[in-house]
Design a protein around this motif. Structure first.
Motif, mmCIF file in Angstrom:
data_model
loop_
_atom_site.group_PDB
_atom_site.id
_atom_site.type_symbol
_atom_site.label_atom_id
_atom_site.label_comp_id
_atom_site.label_asym_id
_atom_site.label_seq_id
_atom_site.Cartn_x
_atom_site.Cartn_y
_atom_site.Cartn_z
ATOM 1 N N LYS A 53 -26.729 15.981 13.583
ATOM 2 C CA LYS A 53 -25.638 16.359 14.468
ATOM 3 C C LYS A 53 -24.958 15.137 15.088
ATOM 4 C CE LYS A 53 -26.671 19.828 16.994
ATOM 5 N NZ LYS A 53 -27.138 20.743 18.047
ATOM 6 N N GLY B 110 -22.412 13.949 12.369
ATOM 7 C CA GLY B 110 -21.344 14.659 13.062
ATOM 8 C C GLY B 110 -20.181 13.752 13.420
ATOM 9 N N LEU C 14 -22.091 20.017 12.889
ATOM 10 C CA LEU C 14 -22.173 20.099 14.350
ATOM 11 C C LEU C 14 -23.077 21.235 14.831
ATOM 12 C CD1 LEU C 14 -18.510 19.262 15.338
ATOM 13 C CD2 LEU C 14 -20.522 17.800 15.495
#
Length: 130
Positions: free
Chosen positions: A105, A109, A97
Motif C-alpha cells: 500500500k 501505492g 491502495l
C-alpha cells in the motif's frame, strides 16, 4: 505533457521491475498480491507474464503518446490505448491502495498513483494533437 510522460514512465518502472522479479522468484511478495507470500509459489509465477507484457505495451504507449519516442502505431490507436491504460492504471492503483499489505500500500501505492496521474495527463494531452 512531456514532463508528465517522463515522470509517469519513471514511476511506472518499479511496477514492471517488481513483476519481473516476482516472476523469477524474488522474495518480494510483500509488495504484491496483498503480501500473502514472501516468495510467490512457482505455479503462480507464470501468471506474471501477461501483466509484464501489458505493462511493457503501456510503457510504449505512454512514451509514444507523450512524443518521447517516434510514433510507430497510428495516432488514433495511440490515443485510444493511452486512455485505455489510464483507466486500467486507475483500477490498478485502487487495488493497490486497498491492499491488506502495508508495504504494498505505501510503496507500490505511491508509484501507482503518480504513474496513473501522469498517464491521465498524457492521455488528455493527445486530445491536442492535430
Amino acid at each position: 505533457m512531456i514532463i508528465a510522460t517522463i515522470i509517469g514512465a519513471v514511476f511506472f518502472l518499479p511496477s514492471i521491475a517488481l513483476n519481473v522479479a516476482l516472476a523469477f522468484g524474488a522474495p518480494l511478495g510483500m509488495y504484491a498480491m496483498n503480501g500473502r507470500n514472501k516468495v510467490v509459489p512457482k505455479e503462480v509465477r507464470k501468471a506474471f507474464i501477461v501483466p509484464i507484457c501489458m505493462q511493457l505495451v503501456a510503457m510504449f504507449v505512454l512514451l509514444s503518446a507523450g512524443r518521447i519516442i517516434p510514433e510507430i502505431i497510428p495516432f488514433m490507436i495511440t490515443r485510444i490505448l493511452a486512455f485505455f491504460f489510464a483507466v486500467y492504471l486507475t483500477f490498478y492503483a485502487a487495488t493497490v491502495l486497498f491492499s491488506t499489505s502495508h508495504k504494498e500500500k505505501t510503496v507500490m501505492g505511491l508509484f501507482a498513483i503518480v504513474a496513473t496521474v501522469c498517464f491521465w495527463i498524457t492521455a488528455f494531452g493527445t486530445l491536442n494533437w492535430d
